[in-house]
Design a protein around this motif. Sequence first.
Motif, mmCIF file in Angstrom:
data_model
loop_
_atom_site.group_PDB
_atom_site.id
_atom_site.type_symbol
_atom_site.label_atom_id
_atom_site.label_comp_id
_atom_site.label_asym_id
_atom_site.label_seq_id
_atom_site.Cartn_x
_atom_site.Cartn_y
_atom_site.Cartn_z
ATOM 1 N N LYS A 28 0.850 -1.215 0.000
ATOM 2 C CA LYS A 28 0.000 0.000 0.000
ATOM 3 C C LYS A 28 0.873 1.249 0.000
ATOM 4 O O LYS A 28 0.617 2.216 -0.726
ATOM 5 C CB LYS A 28 -0.890 0.015 1.246
ATOM 6 C CG LYS A 28 -2.072 -0.918 1.164
ATOM 7 C CD LYS A 28 -3.056 -0.636 2.313
ATOM 8 C CE LYS A 28 -4.212 -1.606 2.290
ATOM 9 N NZ LYS A 28 -3.863 -2.956 2.793
ATOM 10 N N LEU A 29 1.934 1.214 0.839
ATOM 11 C CA LEU A 29 2.835 2.370 0.929
ATOM 12 C C LEU A 29 3.529 2.632 -0.413
ATOM 13 O O LEU A 29 3.598 3.777 -0.868
ATOM 14 C CB LEU A 29 3.924 2.086 1.978
ATOM 15 C CG LEU A 29 3.770 2.661 3.359
ATOM 16 C CD1 LEU A 29 4.949 2.214 4.226
ATOM 17 C CD2 LEU A 29 3.705 4.181 3.321
ATOM 18 N N CYS A 30 4.047 1.568 -1.028
ATOM 19 C CA CYS A 30 4.751 1.711 -2.314
ATOM 20 C C CYS A 30 3.805 2.279 -3.362
ATOM 21 O O CYS A 30 4.181 3.140 -4.162
ATOM 22 C CB CYS A 30 5.296 0.367 -2.796
ATOM 23 S SG CYS A 30 6.668 -0.226 -1.799
ATOM 24 N N TYR A 31 2.556 1.818 -3.329
ATOM 25 C CA TYR A 31 1.567 2.271 -4.312
ATOM 26 C C TYR A 31 1.212 3.735 -4.048
ATOM 27 O O TYR A 31 1.185 4.555 -4.967
ATOM 28 C CB TYR A 31 0.339 1.375 -4.217
ATOM 29 C CG TYR A 31 -0.655 1.606 -5.323
ATOM 30 C CD1 TYR A 31 -0.426 1.095 -6.602
ATOM 31 C CD2 TYR A 31 -1.833 2.330 -5.106
ATOM 32 C CE1 TYR A 31 -1.333 1.302 -7.630
ATOM 33 C CE2 TYR A 31 -2.742 2.534 -6.129
ATOM 34 C CZ TYR A 31 -2.491 2.022 -7.389
ATOM 35 O OH TYR A 31 -3.393 2.241 -8.407
ATOM 36 N N VAL A 37 3.030 1.381 -10.072
ATOM 37 C CA VAL A 37 1.676 1.624 -10.595
ATOM 38 C C VAL A 37 1.176 0.304 -11.181
ATOM 39 O O VAL A 37 1.974 -0.613 -11.425
ATOM 40 C CB VAL A 37 1.645 2.728 -11.680
ATOM 41 C CG1 VAL A 37 2.078 4.069 -11.115
ATOM 42 C CG2 VAL A 37 2.486 2.341 -12.881
ATOM 43 N N GLY A 38 -0.117 0.224 -11.438
ATOM 44 C CA GLY A 38 -0.686 -0.985 -12.042
ATOM 45 C C GLY A 38 -0.290 -2.223 -11.256
ATOM 46 O O GLY A 38 -0.402 -2.265 -10.042
ATOM 47 N N MET A 60 -2.234 -6.178 -8.266
ATOM 48 C CA MET A 60 -1.908 -4.799 -7.892
ATOM 49 C C MET A 60 -1.457 -4.806 -6.430
ATOM 50 O O MET A 60 -2.243 -5.156 -5.541
ATOM 51 C CB MET A 60 -3.117 -3.897 -8.104
ATOM 52 C CG MET A 60 -3.458 -3.739 -9.575
ATOM 53 S SD MET A 60 -4.915 -2.717 -9.815
ATOM 54 C CE MET A 60 -4.220 -1.075 -9.546
ATOM 55 N N LYS A 61 -0.211 -4.433 -6.201
ATOM 56 C CA LYS A 61 0.394 -4.616 -4.873
ATOM 57 C C LYS A 61 -0.139 -3.645 -3.821
ATOM 58 O O LYS A 61 0.128 -3.798 -2.636
ATOM 59 C CB LYS A 61 1.928 -4.496 -4.944
ATOM 60 C CG LYS A 61 2.660 -5.329 -6.016
ATOM 61 C CD LYS A 61 2.092 -6.673 -6.293
ATOM 62 C CE LYS A 61 2.804 -7.490 -7.343
ATOM 63 N NZ LYS A 61 2.563 -7.196 -8.733
ATOM 64 N N CYS A 108 10.720 -2.263 -7.086
ATOM 65 C CA CYS A 108 9.711 -1.283 -7.492
ATOM 66 C C CYS A 108 10.178 -0.546 -8.745
ATOM 67 O O CYS A 108 11.278 -0.798 -9.242
ATOM 68 C CB CYS A 108 9.466 -0.282 -6.358
ATOM 69 S SG CYS A 108 8.528 -1.001 -4.995
ATOM 70 N N HIS A 109 9.327 0.358 -9.241
ATOM 71 C CA HIS A 109 9.656 1.159 -10.420
ATOM 72 C C HIS A 109 9.595 2.648 -10.059
ATOM 73 O O HIS A 109 8.769 3.386 -10.623
ATOM 74 C CB HIS A 109 8.682 0.858 -11.563
ATOM 75 C CG HIS A 109 8.734 -0.553 -12.071
ATOM 76 N ND1 HIS A 109 7.825 -1.068 -12.960
ATOM 77 C CD2 HIS A 109 9.611 -1.565 -11.815
ATOM 78 C CE1 HIS A 109 8.123 -2.326 -13.231
ATOM 79 N NE2 HIS A 109 9.199 -2.658 -12.536
ATOM 80 N N PRO A 110 10.422 3.119 -9.126
ATOM 81 C CA PRO A 110 10.348 4.533 -8.716
ATOM 82 C C PRO A 110 10.742 5.455 -9.884
ATOM 83 O O PRO A 110 11.820 5.308 -10.443
ATOM 84 C CB PRO A 110 11.359 4.624 -7.557
ATOM 85 C CG PRO A 110 12.275 3.459 -7.747
ATOM 86 C CD PRO A 110 11.499 2.394 -8.439
ATOM 87 N N PRO A 111 9.858 6.372 -10.269
ATOM 88 C CA PRO A 111 10.032 7.056 -11.557
ATOM 89 C C PRO A 111 11.302 7.897 -11.700
ATOM 90 O O PRO A 111 11.928 7.882 -12.765
ATOM 91 C CB PRO A 111 8.781 7.935 -11.679
ATOM 92 C CG PRO A 111 8.144 7.943 -10.342
ATOM 93 C CD PRO A 111 8.602 6.735 -9.606
ATOM 94 N N HIS A 112 11.683 8.640 -10.662
ATOM 95 C CA HIS A 112 12.883 9.482 -10.816
ATOM 96 C C HIS A 112 14.141 8.615 -10.926
ATOM 97 O O HIS A 112 15.031 8.900 -11.722
ATOM 98 C CB HIS A 112 13.013 10.471 -9.657
ATOM 99 C CG HIS A 112 11.941 11.510 -9.654
ATOM 100 N ND1 HIS A 112 10.726 11.297 -9.049
ATOM 101 C CD2 HIS A 112 11.883 12.738 -10.209
ATOM 102 C CE1 HIS A 112 9.960 12.365 -9.236
ATOM 103 N NE2 HIS A 112 10.641 13.253 -9.927
ATOM 104 N N ALA A 113 14.193 7.560 -10.132
ATOM 105 C CA ALA A 113 15.371 6.679 -10.173
ATOM 106 C C ALA A 113 15.492 6.003 -11.538
ATOM 107 O O ALA A 113 16.581 5.905 -12.102
ATOM 108 C CB ALA A 113 15.286 5.644 -9.054
#
Length: 242
Positions: A28-31, A37-38, A60-61, A108-113
């Motif tokens: 939930k936190l990661c989302y 996402v997704g 969906m995690k 995860c897929h953190p966008p800035h990283a």
Amino acid sequence: MNRGELNDRHGWSDEEARLRRSICEIGKLCYSKNFIVGADGNISARMNDGTILITPAGAMKGFLSPEHLAHVDMQGQPVDDGPRASSETGIHLVSYQERPEMRAVLHCHPPHAVAMTVAGIDMQLPVIPEIIVTIGGIPTTPFATPGTPELPESIRDVIRCSDTLVMQNHGSVTIGANLLDAFKKLDMLEHTARILWLAHTAKGGLEPLPEDAVRKLLETRSMLGVSTTNTLENRCGLRNQV
Ligand SMILES: [Zn+2]
């Protein structure tokens, strides 16, 4: 149904029930923090008996319940008739193989990283003092095809020496003594990437701290009692030595 009844119904020990709930909370936190996402990403925790609880394939995690998780052994084989494990279970198995002291793995897929890897900006550069003192730097591993054995093997040499990394054009892997510890490193990784991204956008480049300042910061580790794995200190497994 109370927790005791739920554990009895599924045959879960207290440890298993606690870890199942924690994985759902971390999902939930990661989302909510947009680290996934997704149906992105996967989260696992290793139990005292050496088996692994991991998020299931395709789910969906951010919306999982404890009974939705898969339970596998260190070869990735199911140990119950529950849901099928994530297709990226290999990332988790390699992490636990190389770092037996670790009990949790987050992919995860953190966008800035991820954007930093796409733009070819090396996050191993020593820029932020707190990161230099703690995780030391954030190495990037070479591109590998998701869903194939290439991907876990592509991180093996780096995960041995670093609790955080980003896979080229793809996502992060962070490992910890527990789920919160692995989440903390993910949070630090994406926050650092965001700062570096903003600085890079404003200035058109990144200036690392001078060697002398980095050395002094690393020297404060023993004074502060910080003994965590630090990639600027151990300098192993990295493509681009700083
Ligand atoms: Zn991924």
